[in-house]
Design an enzyme around this catalytic site. Sequence first.
Site, PDB file in Angstrom:
ATOM      1  N   ARG A 288       0.925  -1.042  -7.114  1.00 40.38           N
ATOM      2  CA  ARG A 288       1.576   0.257  -7.181  1.00 40.38           C
ATOM      3  C   ARG A 288       2.951   0.110  -7.823  1.00 40.38           C
ATOM      4  NH1 ARG A 288       1.800   3.282  -2.983  1.00 40.38           N
ATOM      5  NH2 ARG A 288       3.951   3.937  -2.946  1.00 40.38           N
TER       6      ARG A 288
ATOM      7  N   LYS B 111       5.149  10.676  -1.072  1.00 41.80           N
ATOM      8  CA  LYS B 111       5.204  12.129  -0.940  1.00 41.80           C
ATOM      9  C   LYS B 111       5.747  12.544   0.418  1.00 41.80           C
ATOM     10  CE  LYS B 111       0.986  12.558  -2.761  1.00 41.80           C
ATOM     11  NZ  LYS B 111      -0.349  12.975  -2.412  1.00 41.80           N
TER      12      LYS B 111
ATOM     13  N   GLU C 264      -3.972  13.729  -3.459  1.00 42.28           N
ATOM     14  CA  GLU C 264      -4.109  14.620  -2.315  1.00 42.28           C
ATOM     15  C   GLU C 264      -3.075  15.727  -2.503  1.00 42.28           C
ATOM     16  OE1 GLU C 264      -3.563  12.853   1.585  1.00 42.28           O
ATOM     17  OE2 GLU C 264      -3.889  14.810   2.535  1.00 42.28           O
TER      18      GLU C 264
END
Length: 555
Positions: free
Chosen positions: A261, A271, A36
């Site tokens: 992850r 982020k 994104e």
Amino acid sequence: MSENENRESLNFIEQMIEEDLESGKNSMVQTRFPPEPNGYLHIGHAKSIVLNFGLAEKYNGKCNLRFDDTNPAKESTEYVDAIIEDIKWLGYEYGDEPLFTSDYFETLYQYALKLIQKGKAYIDDQSAEEISAGKTNPSTPGIPSPFRTRSIEENLALFEEMKSGNCEEGSRVLRAKIDMDSPNMHMRDPIIYRIKKVDHHRTGDKWCIYPNYDFAHGQSDSIEHVTYSLCTLEFRDHKPLYDWFIKELEIFPSEQTEFARLNLGYTIVSKRKLLQLVEEGKVTGWDDPRMPTISGLRRRGYTPNSIKNFAHKIGVARRDGITDIALLEHSIREDLNKTANRVFGILDPLKVVITNWPEDKVEMMPAVNNPGDETAGTREMPLTREIYIEQGDFLENPPSPKKWYRLGPDREVRLKYGYIVKCVDFVKDADGNITELHCEYDPETRSGHDTSGKKVKGTLGWVSADHAVSAEIRQYDRLFKTENLNTIEDDFLNHLNPDSLTVNKSVLLEPSLASAQVGDQFQFERQGYFIVDGDTTEGNLVFNRTVTLRDNWKK
Ligand code: ATP
Ligand code: MG
């Protein structure tokens, strides 16, 4: 290696792919990396990039770069450009052009119409709070919305009104009609379209309704014929929904597989939180060399190779864990050890006068650029009457010569690539600091031509006082002082390390570094690896310390 042994050394995703290719379930490996554009990429993304692009390379497939740009309020072209730069820098190819979910807005809108026409989606006029309250909790049946039974015609008309901009933000949403009693909360009539009267960085004001993540992601995979949609474990609960949309829409059957992850010690990989560090001025920007962003790591001196090797070493697992940051540091040392030229840099200079050396004599001493790589060649270091060594290489009252190989009164050491010198005197200031040493050199001991038969254990780095180049060095420590930032309960900003940056402006470097260019990397002997920073200006060399020499990584 037999085929079976071979298969066992594969990770679980590679095993699955090889089985699928063999059975004919899939004929090609199509992956995607779907960031994104709401921030810069970080080391966690690097793991996903290496995995997705790496699998495509390994199996002669393709990996798309697709920007998941469905939330215009937080996204921008600055982030798109930065992400493209980082992926290219890592050395991956994604075809001619990156792809964008926003290019599929029309198709996704048609998919939504199809669901409405099948009676599988409805417009809900409840507020966000009412919708959330109606979902209750996993062990309690949900409360169906009073709007759940709207007719197909009414839903089509209202969806058209939403699209035309005649509805207020938040006044209605489109929900999939699935199962209000499902133990999986994502299946309790998830919201799939919402009104957002925000300009999009690519589609401008064309749309005022936007699909949410779950309605965009799997369908975009399907549009691109992605065969392996790899995502992190948090999305495991979304998989039934991913599959439901594909089944109801009767579109290409992409499949989602989850992997663990990357969590890295002393490091934030989110982020949103990294943005907070930037916005609140806790760092100088996304590319601050202390940041775990790809741009920060690049500026710090990490190489694409070191990041890829790190990602391969940690592998892919099905369960979350926390990776030791020493492994990342090990990867960059391993790479730079092979490629970085050795040079002398004195970080804490102590002046030495070689009293029996003629005033104006300059002797050029050949020095080896990289002992591990003959092709790196040699350079010449000027040796003069006045030089600088590290302050820490002299002790006024050193322990026995067996324990202290460096200088002390009447002790001898070799100046690397130079001569053996003996300390005959030293000067102290009023505060008791050593300010100058007086040494005598032995002309019989020139490095490589030593006829003296003398043996000394200590070898010191040095630079000529007349020829040295001054520089600024920025030394970095961990940005956070807490290893596992996933388990903290207070604000993560409380865990910032106040000493993460130390600036040293009194560094003296050997003269060959006068011509160093931004991005050049060196090993300063005995000190660590350094890279020339972009803040360098004419006459003011600035270096970042990439990493120290000591390796704490236990294999
Ligand atoms: P963030 O919370 O930092 O924004 P994200 O997952 O929301 O992370 P995206 O831009 O949506 O960020 O992620 C793009 C891809 O990178 C996704 O497929 C995601 O699973 C993967 N990814 C993100 N963070 C990690 C991580 N720490 N380890 C491995 N993969 C990650
Ligand atoms: Mg995200």
